[in-house]
Design an enzyme around this catalytic site. Structure first.
Site, PDB file in Angstrom:
ATOM      1  N   GLY A   7     -22.803  26.959  -4.912  1.00 20.61           N
ATOM      2  CA  GLY A   7     -22.230  27.887  -5.880  1.00 20.61           C
ATOM      3  C   GLY A   7     -23.204  28.991  -6.232  1.00 20.61           C
ATOM      4  N   THR A   8     -24.470  28.633  -6.336  1.00 22.41           N
ATOM      5  CA  THR A   8     -25.489  29.629  -6.669  1.00 22.41           C
ATOM      6  C   THR A   8     -25.541  30.720  -5.593  1.00 22.41           C
ATOM      7  OG1 THR A   8     -26.831  28.152  -8.009  1.00 22.41           O
ATOM      8  CG2 THR A   8     -27.986  29.954  -6.914  1.00 22.41           C
ATOM      9  N   ASN A  19     -19.605  26.115 -18.218  1.00 28.00           N
ATOM     10  CA  ASN A  19     -20.069  24.811 -17.761  1.00 28.00           C
ATOM     11  C   ASN A  19     -20.583  23.924 -18.884  1.00 28.00           C
ATOM     12  OD1 ASN A  19     -22.045  26.955 -17.727  1.00 28.00           O
ATOM     13  ND2 ASN A  19     -23.511  25.440 -16.994  1.00 28.00           N
ATOM     14  N   GLN A  26     -16.775  25.853 -12.273  1.00 35.25           N
ATOM     15  CA  GLN A  26     -16.270  24.801 -13.168  1.00 35.25           C
ATOM     16  C   GLN A  26     -14.752  24.858 -13.328  1.00 35.25           C
ATOM     17  OE1 GLN A  26     -17.811  22.256 -14.403  1.00 35.25           O
ATOM     18  NE2 GLN A  26     -19.947  22.807 -14.013  1.00 35.25           N
ATOM     19  N   SER A  48     -17.828  25.556  -5.609  1.00 36.10           N
ATOM     20  CA  SER A  48     -18.865  24.660  -5.111  1.00 36.10           C
ATOM     21  C   SER A  48     -18.257  23.329  -4.690  1.00 36.10           C
ATOM     22  CB  SER A  48     -19.892  24.443  -6.221  1.00 36.10           C
ATOM     23  OG  SER A  48     -20.752  23.395  -5.870  1.00 36.10           O
ATOM     24  N   GLY A  49     -18.750  22.774  -3.600  1.00 29.17           N
ATOM     25  CA  GLY A  49     -18.207  21.530  -3.065  1.00 29.17           C
ATOM     26  C   GLY A  49     -18.439  20.316  -3.953  1.00 29.17           C
ATOM     27  N   HIS A  50     -19.659  20.206  -4.487  1.00 29.70           N
ATOM     28  CA  HIS A  50     -19.987  18.944  -5.156  1.00 29.70           C
ATOM     29  C   HIS A  50     -19.412  18.819  -6.559  1.00 29.70           C
ATOM     30  CE1 HIS A  50     -23.440  20.018  -7.902  1.00 29.70           C
ATOM     31  NE2 HIS A  50     -23.343  21.116  -7.203  1.00 29.70           N
ATOM     32  N   CYS A  54     -35.814  16.655 -25.725  1.00 29.00           N
ATOM     33  CA  CYS A  54     -36.378  16.172 -26.985  1.00 29.00           C
ATOM     34  C   CYS A  54     -37.819  16.640 -27.067  1.00 29.00           C
ATOM     35  CB  CYS A  54     -36.333  14.654 -27.042  1.00 29.00           C
ATOM     36  SG  CYS A  54     -36.939  13.958 -28.589  1.00 29.00           S
TER      37      CYS A  54
END
Lengths: 393, 393
Positions: free
Chosen positions: B80-81, B160, B190, B210-212, B337
């Site tokens: 996707g990037t 996202n 997304q 994006s595939g994943h 954190c």
């Protein structure tokens, strides 16, 4: 071209039995730091340690390791030749050409420990210089004052050695001849440096890390693991890390003690645990990365109140250093980039907005009274995980 | 590999589907079959190569069906990037002569924001439009910024972090009405497979996917490029993908993404309504059990069914994450954190959340397989953790 590394060690102030202990340890540590490289015999002879190397690639690998062995003053790639003036002269030419490929000024210096050799040191230097002069071009000149390179010749019982380079060693004392200590390892910039300084003085270190999962992340622990692996490159051996289960202690302090004393009491618990682990492991001191005045728990009042829980020596090698100096060492020893990863060993929940800067001992004792200190410590130790860490590559 | 496996698989509730999804077994099988049996290079002239080329054609059709376009309009990429980078840089290079102005939003994925910053350095002017308190960017605010020299508007379909659905259709229409020459890119990473998309019926010129994120493998993505739009390639080379994206095609990955697209297409039709109800039920359960929680995602139809972002004041996001991890529930934290560094979400910061809400923001993201029972259990666990952690305050 070089077939061995000649190691000089700082033997200042060492006498008698201590000296042989020191040297044996050093040889062993060097041998161990090279354990995963091709096998070889490291030998020590009067005042020197000799490490055979096999070719240029192996030279680089070996040098890389040996530079990190404490107790070494300097390291020189050296030629070994017959104890024959012709051979020594030819060797000196080789070393000179390697050290100053473009030419320059040089000087020959000799040490003769083999007293049966027919020439004295100054005589050897003169003859070698003369030989070199005859056998190199005019781009090389002999010069007594501030030459570009000093070519050193050592005539020893076992042979003659020639070298032109003194690569600084890690100095200090061989790890293992200074007893054992535990180091409180938070994962920040300071404590890895404190542990390194302990090792530099020959101390065998074990790390103690306080883990408060799920209030801190597994990544905070991974960070400390990676720091220990960096340490292992300096100790030449596996580093033992104690990951202490600290979650319930944090909770108990939070539930029972006033917020402003939270850090003071937390640190008191940490020192109690470190002391217990030290006893179990036969360690004789606790090292910390504290330096006076850095944070609330590092004022003298805090140190006094916190330190009171143990009689064991608490050593703070960074106590007189500024942050910049500490960071400089951290960068040099490759712990800095690990330390600055954003995962911390203490959750914001347990950090009071206004910690007591000048906690009083009596007050701290009184506030702890509600805690089942022994019970908490026993539980924490029982759930402590012990890891043996070493760089994989 | 074994030490890296998590042994909690059995009772694991995976609510991090916006980070990545589990690959459909059928998709994984196809990838293996292609790797083992149909491993030809699509550029080869022999039969094995042609077979591989046919696999690409089938996958291209499957992906095209999922987003509602023609097969020739789908170009495969590495992720996707890459699709986002390519859309922006490719348009900038191809149409930079028309002007040097782009518009995007403040809540985009870093692959858009960082590329826009890169273009700014190259002399482009970029407007970043902020969202409202629900995380939705107003169409009017975007359209208002369109100028004569605006070359591209880029906007994500679904955010996202919050799941906020952006007014894509209104923006596209408004932009085209004001400047017919301006291109409209939509980051659909997304949204693809989560919302029914008919890209050919929308005023969209480019759409990234994006595939994943749709149960396909990592390392494969796509870019929809409307017929007639020209892009300068990011990767020059052997001329694959009609010369638009060189580099030997990831045939197994693409084949698997194709199968995943097909299965997702079916699941979307069957389950979308039902999942919206599941999400609604989860939000209601959180609000009932933790009345002061803050739901950072838009309610009802303004939020995508697969993302719920919520803040639980007083509970640092990473602490909640680790507590839930112990209960076998995997979520995502809005921030680390960290006491020293404030690395909170730029998305929710743009939405105007308080520091407290930012520090405690977490994201639950679902797949079609997420059940109401799992979410009831999750809400109970969250309530329990919140109660416990707040008791330390």
């Amino acid at each position: 071209m070089y077939k061995l590394l000649m190691v000089k060690y700082g033997e200042l102030g060492l006498k008698g039995k201590n000296k042989s202990l020191f040297i044996n340890k050093l040889v062993k540590n060097i041998q161990r730091s090279l354990a995963d490289l091709p096998e070889r015999q490291v030998t020590s002879t009067w005042g020197r340690i000799l490490i055979p190397v096999y070719g240029e690639g192996d030279m680089a690998d070996t040098l890389e390791r040996v530079k990190r062995v404490f107790g070494i003053y300097s390291i020189s790639p050296a030629l070994e030749v017959e104890k024959d003036m012709e051979a020594i002269g030819a060797g000196a030419v080789q070393v000179l050409k390697d050290a100053l490929p473009q030419g320059g000024s040089f000087k020959i210096e000799t040490r003769r420990s083999d007293k049966t050799f027919p020439l004295t040191s100054p005589e050897i230097s003169q003859q070698v210089a003369a030989f070199v002069f005859r056998n190199v071009g005019e781009e090389y000149v002999a010069q007594m004052q501030n030459p570009d390179k000093i070519i050193q010749v050592e005539v020893r019982n076992e042979g003659a050695y020639i070298y032109g380079e003194n690569i600084p060693g890690a100095k200090g004392m061989p790890v293992g001849c200074g007893g054992k200590a535990v180091v409180m390892l938070s994962g920040g910039i300071d404590s890895p440096v404190a542990g390194w300084m302990a090792m530099k003085r020959g101390v065998t270190v074990e790390g103690v890390h306080f883990h408060s999962y799920p209030f801190t992340s597994e990544r905070a622990k991974e960070k400390v693991i990676d720091l220990c692996k960096e340490w292992s490159k300096w100790s030449g051996n596996k580093i033992i890390l104690h990951v202490v289960y600290f979650t319930n202690i944090q909770k108990a302090i939070r539930a029972n003690c006033p917020e402003e004393y939270g850090i003071t009491i937390m640190r008191r618990m940490m020192f109690r645990l470190a002391e217990r682990i030290a006893h179990q492991r036969g360690a004789l001191a606790i090292y910390t990365g504290e330096s006076v005045g850095q944070v609330a728990s590092q004022t003298l009042e805090s140190m006094y109140t916190i330190n009171n829980v143990t009689n064991m020596p608490v050593l703070r090698p960074l106590v007189g250093m500024d942050k910049e100096e500490i960071m400089e060492i951290a960068r040099k020893i490759d712990t800095y980039d690990i330390s600055i990863r954003p995962y911390e060993d203490c959750c914001t929940i347990f950090l009071p907005p206004h910690p007591k800067i000048r906690p009083r001992l009596e007050a701290a004792k009184e506030m702890e009274a509600k805690l089942d200190i022994e019970g908490l410590i026993d539980e924490a130790l029982e759930k402590t995980e012990i890891l043996y860490l070493q760089q994989e590559d | 590999m074994k030490s890296l496996m998590i042994d909690k698989t059995e009772q694991m509730i995976y609510l991090d589907n916006s980070a990545t999804t589990q690959v459909y077994p059928e998709a994984a099988k196809v990838a293996i079959d292609v790797m083992r049996e149909m491993y030809g290079n699509p550029s080869s002239l022999h039969g094995v190569g042609i077979q591989a080329e046919k696999i690409l054609t089938v996958a291209r059709q499957q992906v095209a069906a999922l987003v509602g376009c023609k097969r020739e309009e789908i170009f495969f990429t590495g992720c996707g990037t890459e699709s986002n980078n390519w859309a922006l840089k490719g348009i900038a290079d191809a149409y930079g002569v028309r002007g040097k102005h782009m518009i995007t939003t403040a809540i985009e994925h870093p692959s858009i924001l960082e590329t826009m910053k890169y273009l700014q350095q190259k002399g482009w002017e970029v407007d970043f439009i902020a969202p409202d308190e629900q995380g939705i960017v107003s169409a009017e605010a975007v359209i208002e910024k369109v100028r004569q020299d605006t070359v591209l508007v880029s906007m994500m379909f679904v955010n996202n972090e919050t799941g906020a659905i952006q007014p894509i259709e209104a923006v596209g229409k408004g932009v085209k009405a004001k400047n017919p020459q301006t291109f409209f890119h939509v980051d659909g990473v997304q949204a693809v497979g989560k919302l029914p998309i008919q890209v050919n019926r929308l005023p969209i010129d480019l759409l990234s996917g994006s595939g994943h994120k749709i149960h396909g493998p990592k390392g494969v993505g796509f870019l929809y490029v409307a017929k007639g739009v020209r892009l300068i390639p990011l990767l020059a080379g052997g001329g694959q993908e009609q010369g638009w994206r060189s580099g030997t095609e990831n045939v197994p990955g693409i084949a698997a993404m194709g199968i995943a697209a097909e299965k997702t297409c079916k699941a979307l039709k069957e389950k979308q309504e039902q999942m919206a109800a599941v999400r609604h039920g989860f939000i209601a359960a959180l609000q009932e059990k933790i009345p002061d929680c803050r739901i950072n995602s838009p309610q009802e139809k303004k939020g995508a069914w697969h993302i719920v972002n919520a803040s639980f004041p007083g509970v640092p996001s990473e602490v909640l994450l680790h507590y839930l991890e112990d209960a076998g529930i995997y979520i995502s934290a809005g921030s680390a954190c960290s006491a020293r560094k404030k690395q909170h979400s730029h998305v929710m910061r743009a939405q105007g959340l308080t520091e407290e809400a930012l520090a405690s923001a977490v994201r639950f993201s679902f797949s079609f397989d997420t059940t109401a029972e799992e979410l009831t259990y999750t809400a109970e666990q969250v309530a329990e953790v919140v109660r416990e952690v707040r008791s330390f305050r």
